[in-house]
Design a protein around this motif. Structure first.
Motif, PDB file in Angstrom:
ATOM      1  N   ALA A  80       5.583  -4.127   5.348  1.00 11.00           N
ATOM      2  CA  ALA A  80       6.466  -4.311   6.509  1.00 11.00           C
ATOM      3  C   ALA A  80       7.546  -5.350   6.211  1.00 11.00           C
ATOM      4  N   ALA A  81       7.151  -6.439   5.559  1.00  4.29           N
ATOM      5  CA  ALA A  81       8.103  -7.522   5.265  1.00  4.29           C
ATOM      6  C   ALA A  81       9.207  -7.058   4.323  1.00  4.29           C
ATOM      7  N   SER A  82       8.898  -6.067   3.486  1.00  6.26           N
ATOM      8  CA  SER A  82       9.919  -5.580   2.542  1.00  6.26           C
ATOM      9  C   SER A  82      11.151  -5.068   3.288  1.00  6.26           C
ATOM     10  N   THR A  97       2.370 -10.777  18.413  1.00  3.79           N
ATOM     11  CA  THR A  97       3.711 -10.636  17.857  1.00  3.79           C
ATOM     12  C   THR A  97       4.112 -11.882  17.059  1.00  3.79           C
ATOM     13  N   SER A  98       3.777 -13.065  17.606  1.00  9.51           N
ATOM     14  CA  SER A  98       4.185 -14.282  16.900  1.00  9.51           C
ATOM     15  C   SER A  98       3.372 -14.458  15.614  1.00  9.51           C
ATOM     16  N   ARG A  99       2.121 -13.994  15.644  1.00 14.86           N
ATOM     17  CA  ARG A  99       1.281 -14.068  14.445  1.00 14.86           C
ATOM     18  C   ARG A  99       1.817 -13.139  13.333  1.00 14.86           C
ATOM     19  N   ILE A 100       2.249 -11.939  13.716  1.00 10.12           N
ATOM     20  CA  ILE A 100       2.829 -11.012  12.734  1.00 10.12           C
ATOM     21  C   ILE A 100       4.081 -11.622  12.118  1.00 10.12           C
ATOM     22  N   ARG A 101       4.892 -12.194  12.992  1.00 12.95           N
ATOM     23  CA  ARG A 101       6.134 -12.794  12.536  1.00 12.95           C
ATOM     24  C   ARG A 101       5.857 -13.860  11.485  1.00 12.95           C
ATOM     25  N   LYS A 102       4.857 -14.676  11.786  1.00  9.30           N
ATOM     26  CA  LYS A 102       4.495 -15.760  10.862  1.00  9.30           C
ATOM     27  C   LYS A 102       4.010 -15.188   9.526  1.00  9.30           C
ATOM     28  N   GLU A 103       3.190 -14.162   9.596  1.00  9.10           N
ATOM     29  CA  GLU A 103       2.674 -13.577   8.345  1.00  9.10           C
ATOM     30  C   GLU A 103       3.777 -12.878   7.546  1.00  9.10           C
ATOM     31  N   VAL A 104       4.715 -12.259   8.255  1.00 10.80           N
ATOM     32  CA  VAL A 104       5.858 -11.642   7.571  1.00 10.80           C
ATOM     33  C   VAL A 104       6.692 -12.724   6.882  1.00 10.80           C
ATOM     34  N   ASP A 105       6.930 -13.820   7.605  1.00  9.39           N
ATOM     35  CA  ASP A 105       7.668 -14.947   7.009  1.00  9.39           C
ATOM     36  C   ASP A 105       6.983 -15.427   5.734  1.00  9.39           C
ATOM     37  N   GLU A 106       5.668 -15.574   5.809  1.00 13.22           N
ATOM     38  CA  GLU A 106       4.918 -16.067   4.638  1.00 13.22           C
ATOM     39  C   GLU A 106       4.980 -15.075   3.478  1.00 13.22           C
ATOM     40  N   ALA A 107       4.886 -13.792   3.795  1.00  8.49           N
ATOM     41  CA  ALA A 107       4.944 -12.777   2.736  1.00  8.49           C
ATOM     42  C   ALA A 107       6.309 -12.774   2.049  1.00  8.49           C
ATOM     43  N   LEU A 108       7.367 -12.944   2.853  1.00  9.73           N
ATOM     44  CA  LEU A 108       8.727 -12.989   2.284  1.00  9.73           C
ATOM     45  C   LEU A 108       8.892 -14.196   1.372  1.00  9.73           C
ATOM     46  N   LEU A 109       8.432 -15.341   1.888  1.00  9.32           N
ATOM     47  CA  LEU A 109       8.537 -16.574   1.120  1.00  9.32           C
ATOM     48  C   LEU A 109       7.762 -16.445  -0.194  1.00  9.32           C
ATOM     49  N   ALA A 110       6.568 -15.875  -0.105  1.00  5.80           N
ATOM     50  CA  ALA A 110       5.741 -15.720  -1.307  1.00  5.80           C
ATOM     51  C   ALA A 110       6.423 -14.784  -2.314  1.00  5.80           C
ATOM     52  N   PHE A 111       7.043 -13.726  -1.813  1.00  7.25           N
ATOM     53  CA  PHE A 111       7.721 -12.793  -2.719  1.00  7.25           C
ATOM     54  C   PHE A 111       8.895 -13.470  -3.429  1.00  7.25           C
ATOM     55  N   VAL A 112       9.726 -14.156  -2.646  1.00  8.27           N
ATOM     56  CA  VAL A 112      10.887 -14.822  -3.256  1.00  8.27           C
ATOM     57  C   VAL A 112      10.409 -15.914  -4.218  1.00  8.27           C
ATOM     58  N   LEU A 170      17.194 -15.540   4.940  1.00  6.46           N
ATOM     59  CA  LEU A 170      15.861 -15.065   5.335  1.00  6.46           C
ATOM     60  C   LEU A 170      15.180 -15.985   6.357  1.00  6.46           C
ATOM     61  N   ALA A 171      15.700 -17.207   6.493  1.00  8.04           N
ATOM     62  CA  ALA A 171      15.123 -18.118   7.494  1.00  8.04           C
ATOM     63  C   ALA A 171      15.399 -17.615   8.911  1.00  8.04           C
ATOM     64  N   GLY A 172      16.466 -16.825   9.070  1.00 11.37           N
ATOM     65  CA  GLY A 172      16.780 -16.274  10.383  1.00 11.37           C
ATOM     66  C   GLY A 172      16.279 -14.849  10.527  1.00 11.37           C
ATOM     67  N   GLY A 173      16.540 -14.271  11.689  1.00 13.50           N
ATOM     68  CA  GLY A 173      16.172 -12.870  11.901  1.00 13.50           C
ATOM     69  C   GLY A 173      14.964 -12.724  12.791  1.00 13.50           C
ATOM     70  N   LYS A 174      14.935 -11.630  13.532  1.00 12.74           N
ATOM     71  CA  LYS A 174      13.886 -11.453  14.536  1.00 12.74           C
ATOM     72  C   LYS A 174      12.690 -10.677  13.996  1.00 12.74           C
ATOM     73  N   ARG A 175      12.788 -10.193  12.741  1.00 13.86           N
ATOM     74  CA  ARG A 175      11.669  -9.442  12.122  1.00 13.86           C
ATOM     75  C   ARG A 175      11.280  -8.220  12.951  1.00 13.86           C
ATOM     76  N   LEU A 176      12.274  -7.601  13.593  1.00 14.27           N
ATOM     77  CA  LEU A 176      11.992  -6.430  14.417  1.00 14.27           C
ATOM     78  C   LEU A 176      11.458  -5.262  13.591  1.00 14.27           C
ATOM     79  N   ARG A 177      12.115  -4.991  12.441  1.00 13.17           N
ATOM     80  CA  ARG A 177      11.724  -3.826  11.642  1.00 13.17           C
ATOM     81  C   ARG A 177      10.302  -3.976  11.100  1.00 13.17           C
ATOM     82  N   PRO A 178       9.948  -5.159  10.553  1.00 16.58           N
ATOM     83  CA  PRO A 178       8.545  -5.335  10.151  1.00 16.58           C
ATOM     84  C   PRO A 178       7.569  -5.155  11.312  1.00 16.58           C
TER      85      PRO A 178
END
Lengths: 350, 350
Positions: A73-75, A3-18, A43-51
């Motif tokens: 998922a990050a979208s 779960t923490s690994r997904i969260r990290k990858e979602v964070d990175e994908a969001l950052l890369a998109f922005v 975007l720095a906050g949030g639990k990334r539940l939906r992704p």
């Protein structure tokens, strides 16, 4: 992935998109910097539940780990950012995720720059536009995830339905709060569309559709996701009244000030004496409700048994979700992860 | 297809799309009917300029008549509906296309139903959500148009860029109106993104990309579309001050009440005496500006030569567009249609 690994990858994908959008905006004008800064903070906050649910819907249907599903998922976080920004304008909320809400940020910018005119109108105008941008970017991020063909076409149908459902659900939520007549049944209908489908069932379906899920898998994800989604929102409603501001990122009792007509309130009103009901009708939705006022409402919600009834509903829906998961035709890793997510989404200290 | 024939087909495509959404909404709740009614009224108006440019971008690049391009083109009207609904909230506009604006419609619904609470907040909340729904539906309508493969992928890039540009342009527009310091140059930058690209250049590119246009065609469409788009907005600015309410669908002088910092106003200020400049700074953006106030500003805009300078700019940009069109490598029908559209987009009585 954990779960923490997904969260990290979602964070990175969001950052890369922005970061891919950033030069486009700055080429138009440096004056757009505050839009980017406000989005970075949100975007720095949030639990990334939906992704997380989208990712595990994909894995549940047999999809293999890849960057494309993480981007899809990050979208959902950009869609959620749009909803939060606009929600805060509609509710005149001061804070979000422990920071000033976007419209208040722009109101403060107006003040700091000593611009003439109406700071509040500038703040809400900027927030409406940034919310629009996030909504547009969420579909851009989804469509460019790299997964193509029939599966994305089918997934897009899920995505489109999800957006329609959440926007309609939000309208109904506002309508119920305005009318002030919600019963537990009408409040539950709002929960289903605004929250249960949007937060859990549809993200699961989205991932599953991208993986080309069989109908029995999709059905099992509904049997698990819909009751879990309802339990998630009921927990959120309880936290909106009783939650620790340090955990919720919102001032204590903010839902009471906003006059939200939640299932918790409906269950309380069903059990209230006429004096207790009068106190609720008088205080609920008062934007200036102070701490003693919040405490009075909390006491009523507890003493009527409204809180206990809501907790019992949460337990029942959670049990239903767990039971559905037991027999779901999904991979063992997905089974494990979905079981953990059910706890994470409904835990008291979330 | 003739211009009136395209308009009719775009109307039909829009109606068919909304009719496909209608049962989804009504299955959620009958309470969503007012959202559909408000959208029906809004979509009944409008000149369908953006769909027309998209369609002729397609034809210019050699695309053949088909239902798919009409649907893709019509999706731009939903994007525009979203922009108008949110714009009217931000500007507190009472009317749009000769009808009450969406937020005022919902404010009136609140009053008619004698619901408790804040009618204005309900109106703007409903309008924010309906605008969001239109934005989501515009991409849904575009993506499901039936044109697929590499061309739609390329067209999607245009579509995404167009949305980012128009939202950023609107933010800059609001910023300039707030600061109250726009020069003709900074006002022109707003015009480029908020209007010229969004209304003309990008719709042309979108149609052209869907048809797989060569780069020289895309370039020619820019050479024609960008100056035409600027001329279009400058004409709109003139009509916002001097236009006939029966034609514009807005009360006389509404742009003056909203304090819009247009190129027309910047050109006027450049030429104004200090007394005239004071009068503008005092009256522009006064929401209660009455008819004599409007007339006073009109007189200043005329007597300073600001109006004549703006008309001269319109003529120059229009000449540039027509010149670019003369040498554009497009089909004869497209040449003829684009020439007519240039007139339609900038005519005084539009």
């Amino acid at each position: 992935m954990s779960t923490s690994r997904i969260r990290k990858e979602v964070d990175e994908a969001l950052l890369a998109f922005v970061d891919r959008q950033r030069p486009t905006l700055l080429a138009i004008s440096d004056d757009l910097t505050p839009l980017l800064s406000a989005l970075d903070v949100l975007l720095a906050g949030g639990k990334r539940l939906r992704p997380a649910f989208c990712y595990w819907g994909w894995r549940a249907a047999g999809g293999a780990d890849c960057a494309a599903i993480v981007q899809a998922a990050a979208s959902l976080e950009l869609l959620q950012a749009s909803a939060l920004i606009h929600d805060d304008v509609m509710d005149s909320s001061d804070t979000r995720r422990g920071q000033p809400s976007v419209h208040r940020r722009f109101e403060a910018l107006h003040g700091a720059q000593s611009w003439p005119g109406d700071a509040e109108a500038f703040g809400s105008g900027a927030a409406i536009l940034l919310g629009d941008l996030c909504l547009a970017w969420s579909s851009e991020m989804f469509e460019t995830c790299g997964l193509g063909g029939d599966r994305r076409r089918h997934a897009r149908d899920v995505y489109d339905m999800m957006r329609t459902e959440v926007m309609c659900g939000q309208y109904l939520d506002m309508l119920e709060s305005t009318r002030g007549e919600a019963t537990a049944d009408t409040a539950l209908r709002v929960v289903e569309y605004k929250s249960a489908k949007y937060t859990i069932e549809r993200p699961l379906h989205l991932g599953a559709a991208l993986a080309g899920a069989r109908p029995d898998v999709t059905g099992a994800l509904t049997a698990y996701g819909l009751p879990l989604g309802i339990a998630f929102q009921l927990r959120d409603d309880v936290l909106g009244v009783f939650g620790d501001p340090g955990e919720t990122g919102k001032p204590a009792g903010d839902d009471l000030r906003e006059g939200k007509r939640t299932v918790l309130i409906a269950l309380t009103l069903e059990r209230a004496s006429s004096a207790q009901a009068d106190a609720i009708q008088r205080r609920l939705g008062d934007p200036d409700l102070d701490r003693p006022g919040v405490d009075e409402l909390r006491t009523i919600i507890t003493e009527t048994g409204g809180l206990a009834a809501c907790e019992a509903m949460i337990d029942q829906y959670l049990t239903d979700a767990e039971k559905a998961l037991t027999s779901a035709p999904v991979t063992p890793e997905a089974h494990q992860a979905l079981s953990e997510l059910a706890v994470a989404a409904t835990t008291r200290s979330m």
